[in-house]
Design a protein around this motif. Structure first.
Motif, short mmCIF file in Angstrom:
data_model
loop_
_atom_site.label_atom_id
_atom_site.label_comp_id
_atom_site.label_asym_id
_atom_site.label_seq_id
_atom_site.Cartn_x
_atom_site.Cartn_y
_atom_site.Cartn_z
N ASP A 198 -8.34 15.41 17.38
CA ASP A 198 -7.32 15.84 18.34
C ASP A 198 -6.05 14.99 18.21
OD1 ASP A 198 -6.46 17.27 20.84
OD2 ASP A 198 -6.52 15.19 21.60
N LEU A 199 -4.90 15.65 18.26
CA LEU A 199 -3.61 14.99 18.12
C LEU A 199 -3.40 13.89 19.16
CD1 LEU A 199 -0.95 14.93 16.54
CD2 LEU A 199 -0.06 16.63 18.10
N GLU A 200 -3.79 14.14 20.39
CA GLU A 200 -3.62 13.13 21.44
C GLU A 200 -4.46 11.89 21.13
OE1 GLU A 200 -1.46 12.90 24.05
OE2 GLU A 200 -0.60 14.69 23.14
N ALA A 201 -5.65 12.10 20.60
CA ALA A 201 -6.51 10.97 20.24
C ALA A 201 -5.87 10.17 19.11
CB ALA A 201 -7.89 11.46 19.83
N ILE A 202 -5.27 10.86 18.15
CA ILE A 202 -4.60 10.19 17.03
C ILE A 202 -3.45 9.35 17.55
CG2 ILE A 202 -3.25 10.52 14.91
CD1 ILE A 202 -4.90 13.07 14.43
N LYS A 203 -2.64 9.92 18.44
CA LYS A 203 -1.50 9.17 19.01
C LYS A 203 -1.99 7.94 19.77
CE LYS A 203 0.78 12.19 21.37
NZ LYS A 203 1.68 13.14 22.02
N ASN A 204 -3.05 8.11 20.55
CA ASN A 204 -3.57 6.98 21.34
C ASN A 204 -4.13 5.88 20.45
OD1 ASN A 204 -2.91 8.08 23.83
ND2 ASN A 204 -4.86 9.14 24.04
N CYS A 205 -4.80 6.26 19.38
CA CYS A 205 -5.42 5.27 18.50
C CYS A 205 -4.43 4.56 17.59
CB CYS A 205 -6.50 5.94 17.65
SG CYS A 205 -7.93 6.46 18.60
N THR A 206 -3.41 5.27 17.15
CA THR A 206 -2.49 4.69 16.17
C THR A 206 -1.18 4.19 16.76
OG1 THR A 206 -1.45 6.83 15.68
CG2 THR A 206 -3.38 6.19 14.34
N GLY A 207 -0.81 4.72 17.93
CA GLY A 207 0.48 4.35 18.52
C GLY A 207 1.65 5.08 17.89
N LEU A 208 1.37 6.05 17.02
CA LEU A 208 2.45 6.82 16.39
C LEU A 208 2.94 7.91 17.32
CD1 LEU A 208 0.96 7.22 12.79
CD2 LEU A 208 2.70 5.60 13.54
N SER A 209 4.19 8.32 17.13
CA SER A 209 4.78 9.37 17.94
C SER A 209 4.47 10.74 17.34
CB SER A 209 6.30 9.20 18.01
OG SER A 209 6.87 9.45 16.74
N ASP A 210 4.76 11.79 18.11
CA ASP A 210 4.60 13.16 17.60
C ASP A 210 5.41 13.36 16.32
OD1 ASP A 210 2.89 14.20 19.59
OD2 ASP A 210 4.58 14.59 20.94
N GLN A 211 6.64 12.85 16.32
CA GLN A 211 7.51 12.99 15.14
C GLN A 211 6.91 12.31 13.91
OE1 GLN A 211 11.24 11.41 16.56
NE2 GLN A 211 12.16 13.46 16.63
N GLU A 212 6.41 11.11 14.11
CA GLU A 212 5.85 10.38 12.99
C GLU A 212 4.61 11.09 12.43
OE1 GLU A 212 6.89 5.75 13.85
OE2 GLU A 212 5.52 6.72 15.26
N ILE A 213 3.78 11.59 13.32
CA ILE A 213 2.58 12.30 12.90
C ILE A 213 2.93 13.61 12.22
CG2 ILE A 213 0.46 13.44 13.70
CD1 ILE A 213 0.28 11.20 15.84
N SER A 214 3.96 14.27 12.70
CA SER A 214 4.35 15.55 12.10
C SER A 214 4.82 15.38 10.64
CB SER A 214 5.43 16.24 12.93
OG SER A 214 6.66 15.56 12.84
N ARG A 215 5.29 14.20 10.28
CA ARG A 215 5.71 13.94 8.91
C ARG A 215 4.54 13.85 7.94
NH1 ARG A 215 9.28 8.83 8.94
NH2 ARG A 215 8.48 8.46 11.01
N LEU A 216 3.34 13.71 8.51
CA LEU A 216 2.15 13.62 7.65
C LEU A 216 1.75 15.00 7.21
CD1 LEU A 216 0.16 10.98 9.71
CD2 LEU A 216 1.44 10.60 7.63
#
Length: 102
Positions: free
Chosen positions: A84-102
């Motif tokens: 889940d995207l929210e779990a990824i953000k919580n675990c890594t501290g990355l923003s939506d924008q940063e994750i979207s670049r992946l």
């Protein structure tokens, strides 16, 4: 302060040192940065403390960048595992924008 016969003010010498150190940092040859810092510090003893402070700041910035890169690697693996995207953000501290670049 005199470098190679030139009279320089401290701010100018610090600027030169900052430029050289900043542009000599190379991830493939980190020992070169250390050598450069030592050469500058020894060549300009009047600003040795400023140069060493700059070196500490660059080292800290490098550590932060390394942590950020690791977070990207982890997020990429988590995305591949369909976590889940929210779990990824919580675990890594990355923003939506940063994750979207992946």
């Amino acid at each position: 302060m005199s470098i190679i016969g030139l009279k320089l003010g401290k701010p100018y010498a610090v600027s030169i040192g900052t430029y050289v150190v900043s542009n000599c940092s190379n991830e493939k040859h980190p020992e070169k940065l250390t050598e450069t810092i030592e050469l500058l510090a020894n060549a300009m003893p009047g600003i040795r403390e400023d140069i060493m402070t700059l070196a500490q700041q660059l080292e800290h910035r490098g550590l932060q960048q390394g942590e950020h890169n690791k977070a990207f690697e982890i997020a990429k693996r988590m995305l591949e595992a369909k976590i889940d995207l929210e779990a990824i953000k919580n675990c890594t501290g990355l923003s939506d924008q940063e994750i979207s670049r992946l």
